[in-house]
Motif scaffolding. Structure first.
Motif, mmCIF file in Angstrom:
data_model
loop_
_atom_site.group_PDB
_atom_site.id
_atom_site.type_symbol
_atom_site.label_atom_id
_atom_site.label_comp_id
_atom_site.label_asym_id
_atom_site.label_seq_id
_atom_site.Cartn_x
_atom_site.Cartn_y
_atom_site.Cartn_z
ATOM 1 N N MET A 72 0.806 -1.162 -0.020
ATOM 2 C CA MET A 72 0.021 -0.209 0.235
ATOM 3 C C MET A 72 1.450 1.298 -0.100
ATOM 4 O O MET A 72 0.625 2.228 -1.088
ATOM 5 C CB MET A 72 -1.050 -0.263 1.246
ATOM 6 N N TYR A 73 2.508 0.887 0.978
ATOM 7 C CA TYR A 73 3.226 2.155 0.863
ATOM 8 C C TYR A 73 3.704 2.433 -0.098
ATOM 9 O O TYR A 73 3.532 3.426 -1.002
ATOM 10 C CB TYR A 73 3.744 2.422 1.762
ATOM 11 N N ARG A 74 4.162 1.647 -0.749
ATOM 12 C CA ARG A 74 4.472 1.616 -2.035
ATOM 13 C C ARG A 74 3.727 2.008 -3.449
ATOM 14 O O ARG A 74 3.827 2.868 -4.297
ATOM 15 C CB ARG A 74 5.081 -0.022 -3.085
ATOM 16 N N CYS A 75 2.438 1.401 -3.134
ATOM 17 C CA CYS A 75 1.227 2.364 -4.537
ATOM 18 C C CYS A 75 0.931 4.157 -4.121
ATOM 19 O O CYS A 75 1.436 4.842 -4.984
ATOM 20 C CB CYS A 75 0.026 1.707 -4.163
ATOM 21 N N HIS A 76 1.767 4.339 -2.860
ATOM 22 C CA HIS A 76 1.150 5.353 -2.661
ATOM 23 C C HIS A 76 2.244 6.164 -3.400
ATOM 24 O O HIS A 76 1.809 7.517 -3.447
ATOM 25 C CB HIS A 76 0.750 5.667 -1.542
ATOM 26 N N LEU A 77 4.022 5.952 -2.744
ATOM 27 C CA LEU A 77 4.389 6.682 -3.173
ATOM 28 C C LEU A 77 4.540 6.719 -5.110
ATOM 29 O O LEU A 77 5.024 7.664 -5.741
ATOM 30 C CB LEU A 77 6.043 5.886 -3.093
ATOM 31 N N ILE A 78 3.803 5.638 -5.453
ATOM 32 C CA ILE A 78 4.269 5.721 -7.094
ATOM 33 C C ILE A 78 3.731 6.575 -7.319
ATOM 34 O O ILE A 78 3.360 7.046 -8.375
ATOM 35 C CB ILE A 78 3.697 4.227 -7.845
ATOM 36 N N LEU A 79 2.137 6.644 -7.081
ATOM 37 C CA LEU A 79 0.836 7.778 -7.326
ATOM 38 C C LEU A 79 1.738 8.934 -6.957
ATOM 39 O O LEU A 79 1.218 10.113 -7.799
ATOM 40 C CB LEU A 79 -0.240 6.768 -6.518
ATOM 41 N N SER A 86 4.445 9.935 -7.231
ATOM 42 C CA SER A 86 5.598 10.610 -8.088
ATOM 43 C C SER A 86 5.093 10.732 -9.403
ATOM 44 O O SER A 86 5.555 11.577 -10.090
ATOM 45 C CB SER A 86 6.726 9.809 -8.661
ATOM 46 N N PHE A 87 3.880 10.394 -9.477
ATOM 47 C CA PHE A 87 3.292 10.387 -10.808
ATOM 48 C C PHE A 87 2.503 11.703 -10.873
ATOM 49 O O PHE A 87 3.115 12.837 -10.991
ATOM 50 C CB PHE A 87 1.646 9.698 -11.240
ATOM 51 N N VAL A 88 1.849 12.699 -9.619
ATOM 52 C CA VAL A 88 1.939 13.144 -9.121
ATOM 53 C C VAL A 88 2.779 15.000 -9.767
ATOM 54 O O VAL A 88 2.252 15.544 -10.036
ATOM 55 C CB VAL A 88 1.588 13.783 -8.044
ATOM 56 N N ILE A 89 3.676 14.204 -8.872
ATOM 57 C CA ILE A 89 5.093 15.649 -8.132
ATOM 58 C C ILE A 89 5.301 15.678 -9.639
ATOM 59 O O ILE A 89 5.918 16.545 -10.704
ATOM 60 C CB ILE A 89 6.259 14.782 -7.616
ATOM 61 N N PHE A 90 5.602 14.132 -11.399
ATOM 62 C CA PHE A 90 6.151 14.716 -12.129
ATOM 63 C C PHE A 90 5.484 15.491 -13.045
ATOM 64 O O PHE A 90 5.643 16.612 -13.568
ATOM 65 C CB PHE A 90 5.994 13.019 -13.340
ATOM 66 N N LEU A 91 3.858 16.027 -12.851
ATOM 67 C CA LEU A 91 2.848 16.274 -13.639
ATOM 68 C C LEU A 91 3.065 17.862 -12.886
ATOM 69 O O LEU A 91 3.312 18.661 -13.557
ATOM 70 C CB LEU A 91 1.837 15.610 -13.265
ATOM 71 N N VAL A 92 3.272 17.687 -11.758
ATOM 72 C CA VAL A 92 3.213 19.546 -11.062
ATOM 73 C C VAL A 92 4.455 19.862 -11.337
ATOM 74 O O VAL A 92 4.494 20.992 -11.345
ATOM 75 C CB VAL A 92 2.935 18.829 -9.746
ATOM 76 N N LEU A 93 5.364 19.082 -11.715
ATOM 77 C CA LEU A 93 7.068 19.664 -11.678
ATOM 78 C C LEU A 93 7.373 20.274 -12.511
ATOM 79 O O LEU A 93 7.513 20.848 -12.991
ATOM 80 C CB LEU A 93 7.898 18.275 -10.640
ATOM 81 N N SER A 94 7.193 19.369 -13.624
ATOM 82 C CA SER A 94 7.883 19.417 -14.980
ATOM 83 C C SER A 94 6.281 19.694 -15.735
ATOM 84 O O SER A 94 6.745 20.642 -16.668
ATOM 85 C CB SER A 94 7.396 17.781 -15.612
ATOM 86 N N GLY A 95 5.097 19.887 -15.444
ATOM 87 C CA GLY A 95 3.815 20.173 -16.519
ATOM 88 C C GLY A 95 3.344 22.125 -16.189
ATOM 89 O O GLY A 95 4.329 22.498 -15.572
ATOM 90 N N CYS A 96 3.482 22.584 -16.970
ATOM 91 C CA CYS A 96 3.238 23.974 -17.230
ATOM 92 C C CYS A 96 4.520 25.124 -17.519
ATOM 93 O O CYS A 96 4.297 25.874 -17.630
ATOM 94 C CB CYS A 96 2.164 24.582 -16.199
ATOM 95 N N TRP A 97 5.618 24.322 -17.510
ATOM 96 C CA TRP A 97 6.442 25.520 -17.386
ATOM 97 C C TRP A 97 7.408 26.239 -18.637
ATOM 98 O O TRP A 97 6.539 27.417 -18.526
ATOM 99 C CB TRP A 97 7.938 24.104 -17.089
ATOM 100 N N ASP A 98 5.901 26.210 -20.096
ATOM 101 C CA ASP A 98 6.525 26.893 -20.899
ATOM 102 C C ASP A 98 5.206 26.901 -21.291
ATOM 103 O O ASP A 98 4.820 26.856 -22.428
ATOM 104 C CB ASP A 98 7.173 25.363 -21.999
#
Lengths: 397, 516
Positions: A1-8, A10-22
């Protein structure tokens, strides 16, 4: 469950950190529609490091001024021209961001106008083109023009039907289909290819007469040095088009028995043949074949259906074609000594070994091009004489 | 009429107190008392006691008021018992009397003997009538079902310009009749189940034996038998219970109100699931391509059918992608818009305070709100409110400079496109996914749209409907089936059943036979 949350997570972080910059909303972009490049007046730069100072003028479209019905445009000016001086286009461009609230955006760029003076300076034309070719934001379809006089003036000229001068220039130079005395627009992608090749080439020129745009003639650039060596006038351009077989339409005017006959070109073809015996004995034959219609006939004394009269008209037209083509060849071969007619490619295909010998001295050095013999042949056909045989002679009463 | 085995929880409706006998006794009074106790003396339970024959043999008929057809009970049962058996000498054995009553007296088509109290209660609770005779532990159970039902009407959610006007109703018997009227084939099979521990609703699995692949029927039966719930008020319950993936945004089993659609599906080698109490019949297996098919495609000439179907594919694209593409182009890739359009979009967006994604999502939500509100409101004002609300909100929002006019066009076009799809449930999933695409577009531009599209593609090629891949005949390619996919080939060319259902009988259908 913890792993699952971590994967989720990281996905959100990918989106938020990489997204919208341009992300830049469309209304925050400064749409550059036209670029004018001139030599800078000397006092500003002072030629600090020996580089030629250039002046870059951008025409930014002002969408609101372009006037859609809802925004009630019209009061505002449709465009904004900003200029900057420096030694490289990219630097000036970055510098110009200070002048406007909107970052310049080049994907809608239509025309690049280079002043004749700039193109005459060795190496400067290719240097200024570099960023327009290199930058991924630039489109390959931007048209490149050479301007008589200050090119930034073109971005300020009156343009009645179009609100943007750049768009007006772009649409006018596309009118080749109706006019034999201008050449096909040259796109920056093509310029890229021309700069990489060693062949000489021509660029369309424009000029301003009484703040009105005039589009005729071409600028001739030398292939090796990319320097503007001269220009061809209206008739010479027509001849160039005939020789290269690039006219698909156009009108010209012949005199038959003292009366004007207007001939409208429908289809034109040309063929360059090469007879290469040795490098000092090169013979080129240009055969131009033309089909067209009689658009206007001021004479009408003679019957157009009459074979003999028609033959006379045709031979007159052929004579005219030969004259025009010869005029161009004289200018290009004898005066400018630059091969923009495509004879080099023909020779290369006919006799590659010979071409290899003359390649380095083709239109420079020994200039075998200027020394070669050129012969012009023309064949004109009148296809359609129109629906009227005669309009004003007194035969029908 | 729908007697069948009860699958689950046999006898579980009984209360825990075992103060009555499950089995029928020979005493009429005990039997009646047991029944009354089991149902806890309901006020609508009617027990009519009477005597028959010259020997005044005691008997009773039992039913629940309102569930039975009074004409049948009064005219065909009670009257016959009273008139024909009056003063008649009955056989001596009670079993023989019951037999005679069953064979000679009762003029009801469905009569059978029951042995347990459960038989009685199950029967009378679904509109049957029980006949008790004193002295025997058997009853006669007669089907006298008859209650108020809606008559056959034009299906509201799936109306057509051209095509049959009749739709399914809530009564499963009528629905079966409707299907039988389309397929007069001796191989048409109806397998009956009872679903719902408490509701004991009739559920019918219909298929044409010899056309349908046996595995499909086997799998459907297995899944239907696994259903365990109290009540299935609508076939949506069944759909959700037996569907392959409940995590998927796509409906894997389609429903319809149209008998012509169901019969066409049956002839294509599919199965249909009918549930009592709902006019929506499920057809399975369903594929993505089916959601773009409408019966009208086949009723109109093939040019028209093909063009309309292509239009629907376009509509699906718009419904799913248009707002996302707008966001991506406006926020990230304005270079891909033609110059003049880009300038005019920029001009209309000037002064709009929100980024395009906020604009698009809020307008999209407003659109969904209006749709939802339109459904809730009474029909007469619903339409007006919908149109006026849309216009007023759209126009006012533009005037106030909160949204750009082009956004309103985009949202309106998306909504119209989504309603152009013949299948309401797939249109809803498309509209739902649209929001995902909008977010993807707002985060990564066109790149995000493409990424999500790839993800979606991976999902739908994995998806199955009763074991049949959802994207057939696209993805496992059945080239012959493409004749009836994006294009609708002339009927004379559509003589074979679709390959993807692997019909047992794939030999050519009769030319000109209707096929969906």
């Amino acid at each position: 469950m913890y792993r699952c949350h971590l994967i989720l997570l990281s996905f959100v972080i990918f989106l938020v950190l990489s997204g919208c910059w341009d992300r830049v909303e469309i209304e925050q972009r400064g749409f550059v529609v036209g670029v004018a490049i001139d030599l800078a007046e000397e006092q500003s730069g002072g030629a600090s490091d020996g580089d030629q100072q250039i002046e870059l003028t951008l025409q930014l479209a002002n969408p609101r001024g372009l006037g859609s019905t809802t925004t009630g445009g019209g009061q505002q000016k449709a465009f904004l021209n900003i200029s900057g001086t420096g030694s490289s286009i990219f630097e000036i461009n970055r510098d110009m961001a200070k002048q406007t609230s909107r970052t310049p955006f080049y994907e809608h760029l239509k025309v690049i106008i280079v002043s004749k003076e700039l193109a005459q300076k060795p190496g400067l034309f290719s240097k200024t083109m570099d960023t327009f070719i290199r930058d991924p934001e630039m489109r390959r379809s931007v048209k490149v023009l050479v301007a008589e006089g200050k090119s930034k003036n073109f971005l300020n000229m009156e343009s009645e039907q179009e609100k943007l001068p750049s768009l007006k220039i772009e649409s006018i130079i596309k009118n080749t289909r109706k006019n034999a005395s201008i050449i096909e627009p040259v796109r920056i992608g093509k310029v890229h290819q021309l700069l990489l090749n060693r062949n000489s080439y021509v660029l369309p020129t424009i000029s301003l007469v009484n703040n009105k745009l005039k589009d005729e003639g071409v600028a001739v650039l030398h292939g090796k040095s990319n320097v503007l060596v001269g220009t061809l006038n209206k008739t010479e351009t027509k001849g160039l088009n005939f020789i290269k077989g690039e006219t698909s339409s156009g009108v010209f005017h012949v005199n038959v028995d003292g009366d004007s006959v207007i001939y409208e070109i429908v289809n034109a073809k040309s063929k360059i043949q090469c007879e290469a015996k040795s490098k000092d004995d090169l013979k080129f034959t240009v055969s131009i074949e033309m089909e067209g219609n009689i658009a206007e006939d001021y004479g009408s004394k003679d019957d157009l259906i009459d074979e003999r009269y028609l033959k006379k008209v045709e031979s007159k037209i052929e004579q005219e074609i030969k004259n025009i083509a010869q005029q161009t060849i004289d200018k290009v071969q004898k005066e400018l000594k630059v091969d923009v007619l495509g004879f080099d490619r023909r020779l290369r295909r006919t006799d590659y070994d010979l071409w290899e010998q003359v390649r380095k001295n083709w239109d420079r050095g020994d200039n075998y091009f200027a020394k070669s013999d050129v012969n012009v042949e023309a064949n004109a056909i009148v296809r359609i004489t129109g629906v009227a045989d005669q309009t004003k002679s007194g035969i029908i009463e | 009429m729908l007697r069948s085995r009860m699958k689950k929880g046999k006898g579980s409706t009984r209360s825990n107190e075992e103060d009555f006998s499950v089995n029928l006794t020979k005493q009429l009074d005990d039997n009646l008392k047991n029944l009354n106790k089991m149902l806890d003396n309901p006020s609508d339970l009617v027990i009519r006691e009477l005597t028959i024959g010259s020997a005044n043999h005691r008997c009773a008929i039992v039913f629940i008021d309102g569930l039975i057809d009074k004409k049948v009970v009064d005219g065909k049962i009670l009257k016959n018992l009273q008139t024909q058996l009056q003063n008649k000498t009955l056989p001596s054995s009670d079993a023989a009397i019951l037999d005679e009553v069953q064979r000679e007296i009762i003029s009801v088509s469905h009569v059978e003997q029951g042995n347990t109290l459960d038989d009685v209660s199950n029967s009378i609770l679904s509109g049957g009538t029980a006949f008790y005779l004193d002295g025997i532990n058997k009853v006669l159970i007669m089907n006298t079902m008859g209650w108020e039902t809606r008559s056959i009407q034009e299906p509201i959610t799936e109306s057509l310009i051209r095509g049959p006007r009749e739709g399914f109703v809530e009564n499963i018997g009528t629905n079966m009749v409707l299907i039988r009227r389309y397929i007069r084939d001796s191989n048409l099979r109806f397998t009956t189940y009872k679903v719902g521990r408490r509701s004991k609703k009739a559920l019918v699995l219909a298929y044409v034996d010899g056309i349908v692949h046996p595995d499909i029927v086997k799998e459907l039966k297995r899944r239907l038998e696994s259903i365990d719930m109290d009540d299935a008020p609508e076939s949506g319950y069944i759909e959700q219970w037996i569907e392959d993936s409940f995590l998927s945004p796509f409906p894997q089993i389609f429903h319809t109100e149209r008998p012509d659609k169901v019969s066409a599906a049956l002839l294509q080698g599919k199965a249909a699931i009918l549930l009592d109490g709902t006019p929506f019949v499920l057809t399975a297996p369903s594929t993505l391509g089916n959601s773009f098919q409408s019966p009208e495609d086949y009723y109109e000439r093939w040019f028209v059918g093909t063009l309309i179907r292509m239009l629907r594919y376009g509509a699906a694209f718009i419904a799913m992608f248009l707002p996302a593409l707008y966001i991506a182009l406006v926020s990230y890739q304005p270079g891909m818009i033609p110059s003049k359009l880009a300038f005019s979009i920029a001009a209309t967006r000037e002064g709009v305070p929100f980024p395009s994604v906020v604009e698009a999502i809020s307008m999209g939500l407003t659109m969904e709100l209006l749709r939802e509100a339109g459904v809730r409101l009474p029909k007469t004002i619903g339409q007006t409110i919908g149109i006026v609300g849309g216009l007023v909100i759209g126009d006012a929002a533009v005037q106030a400079g909160i949204v750009s006019p082009i956004m309103v066009i985009v949202v309106a076009l998306t909504a119209i496109a989504s309603f152009a799809l013949p299948s309401y449930s797939i249109a809803i999933s498309f509209r739902m996914i649209r929001f995902g695409f909008m977010i993807a577009a707002s985060v990564l531009g066109l790149y995000g749209v493409i990424l999500l599209y790839i993800v979606l593609n991976i999902h739908i090629v994995n998806l199955k409907s009763i074991g049949v891949p959802y994207t057939t005949p696209f993805a496992p390619s059945f080239v012959k089936d493409w004749l009836d996919l994006v294009v609708r080939a002339p009927l004379t060319m559509l003589t074979e059943r679709p390959k993807y259902t692997k019909p047992n009988d794939s030999k050519p259908m009769d030319k000109g036979e209707k096929k969906q």
